[in-house]
Design a protein around this motif. Sequence first.
Motif, PDB file in Angstrom:
ATOM      1  N   TYR A 242     -12.833  -4.050  -8.268  1.00 22.45           N
ATOM      2  CA  TYR A 242     -14.044  -3.736  -7.508  1.00 22.45           C
ATOM      3  C   TYR A 242     -14.482  -4.922  -6.651  1.00 22.45           C
ATOM      4  CZ  TYR A 242     -14.777   0.815  -9.695  1.00 22.45           C
ATOM      5  OH  TYR A 242     -14.641   2.115 -10.080  1.00 22.45           O
ATOM      6  N   GLN A 243     -14.337  -6.134  -7.197  1.00 23.63           N
ATOM      7  CA  GLN A 243     -14.691  -7.324  -6.402  1.00 23.63           C
ATOM      8  C   GLN A 243     -13.814  -7.398  -5.149  1.00 23.63           C
ATOM      9  OE1 GLN A 243     -14.183  -9.947  -9.651  1.00 23.63           O
ATOM     10  NE2 GLN A 243     -16.336  -9.838 -10.306  1.00 23.63           N
ATOM     11  N   ALA A 244     -12.536  -7.085  -5.312  1.00 21.59           N
ATOM     12  CA  ALA A 244     -11.626  -7.116  -4.160  1.00 21.59           C
ATOM     13  C   ALA A 244     -12.005  -6.043  -3.140  1.00 21.59           C
ATOM     14  CB  ALA A 244     -10.185  -6.911  -4.634  1.00 21.59           C
ATOM     15  N   MET A 245     -12.388  -4.858  -3.624  1.00 18.63           N
ATOM     16  CA  MET A 245     -12.804  -3.792  -2.711  1.00 18.63           C
ATOM     17  C   MET A 245     -14.058  -4.219  -1.949  1.00 18.63           C
ATOM     18  SD  MET A 245     -12.143  -0.613  -5.379  1.00 18.63           S
ATOM     19  CE  MET A 245     -12.569   0.812  -4.356  1.00 18.63           C
ATOM     20  N   ARG A 246     -15.001  -4.852  -2.653  1.00 19.14           N
ATOM     21  CA  ARG A 246     -16.234  -5.323  -2.008  1.00 19.14           C
ATOM     22  C   ARG A 246     -15.927  -6.395  -0.965  1.00 19.14           C
ATOM     23  NH1 ARG A 246     -20.936  -3.968  -4.843  1.00 19.14           N
ATOM     24  NH2 ARG A 246     -22.075  -5.641  -3.800  1.00 19.14           N
ATOM     25  N   HIS A 247     -15.036  -7.329  -1.327  1.00 18.62           N
ATOM     26  CA  HIS A 247     -14.646  -8.405  -0.414  1.00 18.62           C
ATOM     27  C   HIS A 247     -14.175  -7.833   0.926  1.00 18.62           C
ATOM     28  CE1 HIS A 247     -12.718 -12.282   0.742  1.00 18.62           C
ATOM     29  NE2 HIS A 247     -11.763 -11.509   1.232  1.00 18.62           N
ATOM     30  N   ALA A 248     -13.378  -6.767   0.850  1.00 17.22           N
ATOM     31  CA  ALA A 248     -12.810  -6.199   2.080  1.00 17.22           C
ATOM     32  C   ALA A 248     -13.785  -5.288   2.804  1.00 17.22           C
ATOM     33  CB  ALA A 248     -11.540  -5.412   1.732  1.00 17.22           C
ATOM     34  N   ALA A 249     -14.626  -4.590   2.044  1.00 15.96           N
ATOM     35  CA  ALA A 249     -15.401  -3.497   2.646  1.00 15.96           C
ATOM     36  C   ALA A 249     -16.771  -3.917   3.155  1.00 15.96           C
ATOM     37  CB  ALA A 249     -15.562  -2.356   1.640  1.00 15.96           C
ATOM     38  N   ILE A 250     -17.370  -4.926   2.513  1.00 16.77           N
ATOM     39  CA  ILE A 250     -18.770  -5.246   2.826  1.00 16.77           C
ATOM     40  C   ILE A 250     -18.862  -6.430   3.792  1.00 16.77           C
ATOM     41  CG2 ILE A 250     -21.003  -5.954   1.836  1.00 16.77           C
ATOM     42  CD1 ILE A 250     -20.200  -4.452  -0.715  1.00 16.77           C
ATOM     43  N   GLY A 251     -19.762  -6.295   4.770  1.00 16.45           N
ATOM     44  CA  GLY A 251     -20.114  -7.433   5.616  1.00 16.45           C
ATOM     45  C   GLY A 251     -19.039  -7.894   6.567  1.00 16.45           C
ATOM     46  N   GLY A 252     -18.521  -7.015   7.341  1.00 19.18           N
ATOM     47  CA  GLY A 252     -17.549  -7.468   8.331  1.00 19.18           C
ATOM     48  C   GLY A 252     -17.099  -6.314   9.186  1.00 19.18           C
TER      49      GLY A 252
END
Lengths: 302, 302
Positions: free
Chosen positions: A41-51
Amino acid sequence: MSPVAPAALSLHQALAEVGAEIDRRFDALLAVPDDARARLYQAMRHAAIGGGKRLRPLLVFAVADMFRVNRDCTAAVATAIECIHVYSLIHDDLPAMDDDDTRRGKPTVHKAFDEATAILAGDSLHALAFEILGEATAHADPLVRAELVVELARASGAAGMAGGQMMDLVAETTRFDLATVTRLQALKTGALIAFSVEAGAILGHAGPEARTSLRGYARDIGLAFQIADDILDVEGDEETVGKKLGKDGDAGKETFLSLLGLYRAREQARMLVEQSIAHLHAFGPEADLLREIARFVLERDR
Amino acid sequence: MSPVAPAALSLHQALAEVGAEIDRRFDALLAVPDDARARLYQAMRHAAIGGGKRLRPLLVFAVADMFRVNRDCTAAVATAIECIHVYSLIHDDLPAMDDDDTRRGKPTVHKAFDEATAILAGDSLHALAFEILGEATAHADPLVRAELVVELARASGAAGMAGGQMMDLVAETTRFDLATVTRLQALKTGALIAFSVEAGAILGHAGPEARTSLRGYARDIGLAFQIADDILDVEGDEETVGKKLGKDGDAGKETFLSLLGLYRAREQARMLVEQSIAHLHAFGPEADLLREIARFVLERDR
């Protein structure tokens, strides 16, 4: 987010509003569980949020707002499409594919985490897209939902993005002509951009004439977007774009730029943007945001 | 394939018939295009056609036939589920994941082709699943379709298979207890087996009591299937199973076998199979195939 479409939203406001809405939704969808899946989930957030520019969600909103579609439903469909876009970036960046270290100004997922986590984060976002789409449209017209699911799947699979990426890998060892590069890009980036516009039209129960116009618009801005991307790859600023540039030339790949030269590539992109706006002639000011997006596709610096 | 369910199909006949039907559908769906995507389709065919037990499609048929669902629709949904299963095998076999060279007695996709093609072949089959599902159910009851799309996406994503695979990777470096291994397997293999049964019930408009019974059945055979898999990993014949065995032990992963020992693991699996059959008590001979499948899960040698 406002439940009704504002009368006249500038491109700048619209980009900011849609970006915030997509981030808010990803934040809620990707709450990190307290178990061994936390890293995923952290990896999904890294890619999906804020960019990212959130161009595809913006297109969904711009079209759906023209037909006064419920904005909560529009936002869900836009998020589903962005899931597909983000998943494709994660997988395309993998060492076995384009082997990129930076994306949207951050380390790519396999750099910030690891390859296995990146593969699974992409797969999970791919699945999440259809979960969101199925839920968002559970009470929509049955044919609307079937069409959305089938068309998004096509845009994502071997007849769309994945097929385009396959051609792109072949392009490293085969000399493609302009027709083949055009076809490659129509699949790799064009299919999902086209679906973003189409989704707004499907949700809005647009009539056949409106859909034909919007399809022409989407096809032209999709191609203009890719030509602009090829130009940015050569002329852009790495820090602003947020990823390594000049890779296509290094890999010996033919692009619109290598095949047309800078001058003709710019002219072609400008012509496509004008043509995309011409497709909207039957619409009034309600299509002004689409017209602004078309110009933005050309003028963007990232 | 017969348009109506045969009165009493033996497990052996049913496995052969469903296997042939799934192969026939993949053959038609994956016609190789005459362009640079040919390699991608060849890789998808390599993985999808002519192999595997087709346990999940068989479960869909076994349940849907109980409720006399149109067999063409059943076959399409079964094919969609097998797409998800095959895609997950391709990605799980990748070097960054379980790094396997052999699957179903053939080289894995990244060995027969290359890593990039394997990633894209998996992604394309993932998308194809939803394309098939959306098309197959375009004229089904709207809530039936929404439920199928959402539940398949959940079974495939971070709350299902991909989440289970993430836990499995963590298991290489963390000592899991029995509860955590059970949870891991409920996600990694249990979710798609459960959905296969659930899909038959959804298509058949099964009532709440029937669905509860079938859910209990699916949960128990899913767990029995995994325990049998762990036993096969230690006691099986590599050639018959068609992949490298003994890997979990080598990787230091806890399994049902390492946690329970061979004797208790066998007993547990046997108990689960009996329990799964007990869940079917309200059904008559129409559920005999499901009962046979439960026994097969335990007795299979591959």
